[in-house]
Design a protein around this motif. Structure first.
Motif, short mmCIF file in Angstrom:
data_model
loop_
_atom_site.label_atom_id
_atom_site.label_comp_id
_atom_site.label_asym_id
_atom_site.label_seq_id
_atom_site.Cartn_x
_atom_site.Cartn_y
_atom_site.Cartn_z
N MET A 157 0.88 -1.12 0.01
CA MET A 157 0.08 -0.11 -0.01
C MET A 157 0.94 1.33 0.05
O MET A 157 1.84 1.32 0.75
CB MET A 157 -1.01 -0.02 1.32
N ALA A 202 0.61 6.66 2.28
CA ALA A 202 -0.49 5.66 1.74
C ALA A 202 -1.68 6.30 2.02
O ALA A 202 -1.98 6.77 3.17
CB ALA A 202 -0.05 4.20 2.18
N ILE A 240 -6.01 5.42 1.73
CA ILE A 240 -7.27 4.61 1.49
C ILE A 240 -8.42 5.30 1.17
O ILE A 240 -8.88 6.25 1.89
CB ILE A 240 -7.41 3.74 2.60
N LYS A 278 -0.33 3.43 -5.43
CA LYS A 278 -0.82 1.98 -5.04
C LYS A 278 -1.77 2.32 -3.81
O LYS A 278 -1.68 1.91 -2.65
CB LYS A 278 0.20 0.74 -4.26
N VAL A 280 -5.57 2.20 -1.82
CA VAL A 280 -6.46 1.31 -1.45
C VAL A 280 -7.92 2.00 -1.82
O VAL A 280 -8.11 3.26 -1.27
CB VAL A 280 -6.65 0.63 -0.08
N THR A 314 -5.41 -1.27 -5.03
CA THR A 314 -5.79 -2.41 -4.34
C THR A 314 -7.13 -2.03 -4.02
O THR A 314 -8.05 -0.97 -3.75
CB THR A 314 -5.17 -2.62 -3.04
#
Lengths: 313, 446
Positions: free
Chosen positions: B66, B158, B160, B180, B182, B204
């Motif tokens: 991630m 990272a 999300i 990358k 999420v 992801t």
């Protein structure tokens, strides 16, 4: 793809152990699965948080936990009643630290008086702890066990160096007993065996594999507890099926993270909240690895642990 | 289920051509079984064998990264249920939730705190790993704006994206292309569209299921749609449910190699009150969560969570070591006692703790013994008179102390004469055998 959960059923179970008398008596243990695995077995009893009080004022406790007991900690009876009545503690752990030869060096007679006074004032179960001086504890705990006869207390801690006399005294006076060894599953098993060989009922023992604080070896206590519990369940090892004790407060409130002021360690944030969380998080990790009985100091840490237990049971 | 060496051997060409670097196909098969070699070293393996072995040798919990760059977070790849069996591999990530209903300056403020959250503890850099941007407003435009603020303020962190709306996800994920991210929020009703967004942005996909049954169905469908990088949410929210779901998932993946659940798990620990939230998060750390989502960022809470994660993910087979040096305990003056011990972390913690308890300011010389305790190190020849003498001489402590006196552990009393010989001018005092006697020892000296 359909999912079939692989549920485990184990051969062994943890002994259920009752402490105290009357309607305030508490039972711990009794589960036949890993901690809080109620989805696959029996977890009949809630873990117990016992609040620690001492026979002498807690001059050696850091300010942030000492101040929580201002006005009551000058007297063990007041202190214990405060824990029972105001903090709603389900058990009290009275540590006779003042009997240590390097501390106030109080006598066994002094200790007996304190224990009798505290017992007269409370109705919840009492855990009586020595000062962790192997020799002095022998004298103190033998006298105390007799004075507390038939109150179904927990007496501790019996260690390799002094277990014989302490176990005999606990047995003669109908108490439960804490067997403590130092962070080694084999030593822990061996001590349980030695004590049972004296005729002490193994189902009246509590195992203390020695606590360590978050950041200071917690992973050792965590894994020793987890291994003891797995031996109890998967191998049905009858010498390792005792409830487990985490003597949390004493180990937590001496590490730097529970004491350093924010002015010294700005990146660590509020010292007060940090200390409380340090104790509560150490306790929570031990619950997840197998502890049934916790001895704690800060009222807010204990309260937070009760709240997470509410979510876990 | 992992294949044995012999089972693997049956699938190999059995030519013993040595091109893989091993003397025989059987030897190569054994290496494969122990995961010390990879199948691509064999030039002649059949496609069929590749397929079977590829599936069998894939880690039971799929590795997922991630984020990108220095702050990329690796997840999955776990191989055991209990940390005493083998080291837990990839420490769980902490994500702070930022709702798109917050003002731009509030969002930037939290992003900045995440950037600054790094702390050094026993030589490791620990930090909040990710930001979860939640579409609490239900408005795609607000989610996109929040995503842009986070990308501007915390470009290396990272991310999300949390939404069940594929259009909102599409817009919000753009600033993180190549990093990358999420995209969390795929469920039974939106899976096709969410999978398409994840696929086109190489993100992801986070599957949000009601329970384990639905989770298995959804992960298989996502895989069928060509999205295999997944993180999974079994719908557990209470601490008890987190333990149950995470345990069943980890067991299925490790013991049965059950692929539909062989992905990193995301757990939601957000609670009113940081203290309670931290304890629920602790349950996730200990019990198999790969991502734990938190609602607030407080330094005191971060420190405790970082420390627990570090403890749980320590290698149980490698003793924790502390740095070789002379530690001050309290504020020692020139005439303060000087102790020596080994660098096993527990030894250090216990000895330094007891010296602290004694309230006598002291120095503690901690000697590198490769993480062994005193008696073990002595028996292994790593805590010997000449090594101790060398360490004390090299440390230069001689210039700082008034009395050249060194207190050695009681267990190595036998060394005192030899150390005195090798350290001319020093007095060697034998201390207690057990650390808990140190306070008494210091008191009787005073």
């Amino acid at each position: 793809m359909a999912f079939t959960p692989s549920k485990e059923s184990y051969a062994g179970k943890v002994y259920a152990l009752t402490l105290g008398t009357g309607d305030k008596a508490v039972t711990v243990g009794g589960e036949n699965v890993l901690p809080f695995h109620s989805f696959e077995g029996e977890t009949p009893n809630r873990p117990l948080v016992a609040m620690e009080v001492q026979d002498v004022p807690p001059a050696d406790w850091p300010e942030n936990v000492r101040k929580a007991y201002e006005g009551v900690s000058d007297d063990p009876v007041k202190w214990a009643k405060h824990c029972q009545d105001v903090l709603k503690a389900r058990a009290i752990a009275l540590r006779l630290i003042g009997t240590h030869p390097d501390r106030e060096n109080r006598s066994a007679e002094d200790a007996v008086k304190t224990v009798k006074d505290v017992l007269a004032a409370i109705s919840v179960p009492l855990i009586v702890l020595g000062s962790n001086h192997a020799e002095k504890d022998t004298a103190v705990l033998v006298a105390v066990a007799e004075a507390a006869k038939d109150r179904n207390c927990v007496i501790g801690k019996a260690q390799e160096a002094n277990y014989k006399t302490i176990a005999a005294a606990a047995m003669a006076n109908n108490h439960k007993l804490i067997a403590m060894s130092e962070l080694d599953i084999n030593l822990s098993k061996q001590l349980n065996i030695l004590i049972s060989q004296m005729g002490f009922d193994k189902e009246k023992l509590i195992t203390d594999p020695m606590c360590s604080a978050l950041g200071y070896g917690l992973e050792y206590t965590y894994s020793v507890m987890e291994r003891i519990r797995l031996a109890a369940l998967t191998q049905n090892d009858v010498t390792m099926q005792q409830p487990l004790l985490g003597d949390v407060g004493m180990y937590v409130w001496k590490v730097k993270e529970t004491q350093a002021p924010e002015s010294d360690m700005p990146q660590w944030g509020s010292a007060e909240e940090r200390g409380i969380l340090w104790e509560a998080e150490t306790a929570t990790a031990l619950l997840v690895s197998g502890a049934e009985v916790l001895i704690m100091r800060h009222p807010k840490a204990a309260e937070a642990v009760e709240k997470v237990i509410d979510e876990l049971v | 289920m992992a294949l044995s060496g012999v089972e693997i051997f049956k699938l190999l060409p059995k030519t013993n051509c040595k091109k893989c670097g091993q003397p025989t196909c059987l030897a190569f098969a054994m290496k494969l079984a122990q995961r010390q070699a990879t199948l691509d070293s064999c030039p002649d393996v059949s496609e069929e064998a590749k397929k079977i072995l590829g599936e069998a040798s894939a880690p039971p919990v799929r590795p997922i990264t991630m984020g990108a760059g220095d702050r990329a977070v690796k997840m999955g790849e776990e191989t055991v249920l209990f940390r005493h069996d083998k080291k837990f591999v990839n420490p769980c990530a902490f994500a702070i939730e930022v709702k798109d209903t917050l003002s731009d300056s509030e969002i930037s403020g939290i992003a900045q705190q995440v950037v600054n959250s790094e702390i050094d503890r026993v030589g490791q850099k620990l930090r909040i790993d990710a930001i979860m941007i939640t579409n609490a407003s239900g408005d795609a435009g607000k989610l996109e704006a929040a995503a842009k603020s986070v990308a501007a303020k915390a470009p290396a962190v990272a991310v999300i994206i949390n939404t069940g709306n594929p259009q909102a996800a599409e817009a919000a994920v753009k600033p993180f292309d190549g990093k990358k991210p999420v995209i969390y929020g795929a469920n039974a009703s939106n899976l096709d569209a969410m999978a398409a967004v994840a696929k086109s942005h190489k993100a992801t996909l986070g599957i949000a299921a009601k329970d384990l049954d639905e989770l298995c169905v959804l992960t298989e469908k996502a895989k069928g749609l060509g999205v295999e990088d997944l993180v999974i949410d079994p719908g557990a929210r209470k601490a008890k449910e987190i333990i149950a779901a995470n345990t069943l998932i980890r067991r299925a993946a490790i013991k049965k190699n059950f692929k539909p659940l062989g992905y990193p798990v995301i757990s939601f620990a957000q609670r009113d009150g940081g203290l309670h939230e931290a304890l629920v998060a602790s349950v996730g750390i200990a019990k198999y969560s790969s991502i734990v989502v938190l609602s607030s960022i407080d330094k005191w809470k971060n420190l405790a969570l970082f420390t627990l994660r570090q403890n749980i993910y320590t290698d149980p087979q490698v003793p924790m070591q502390v740095e070789q040096k002379i530690y001050n305990i309290g504020e020692p003056k020139a005439d303060a006692p000087l102790f020596i011990t080994t660098n096993f972390s527990l030894t250090y913690f216990i000895v330094s703790g007891e010296i602290e308890n004694s309230k006598v300011a002291s120095r503690l010389a901690v000697m590198d013994s490769e993480g062994l305790s005193v008696l073990t190190a002595w028996a292994a020849g790593k805590f010997t008179a000449s090594k101790i003498a060398q360490f004390i001489t090299d440390s230069g402590i001689e210039k700082e102390v008034a009395n050249k006196e060194l207190i050695i552990p009681g267990y190595v009393a036998i060394l005192s004469g030899a150390i005195e010989e090798k350290l001319p001018g020093w007095k060697i005092t034998v201390g207690p055998r057990e650390a808990n006697a140190i306070p008494t020892f210091l008191k009787t000296r005073a």
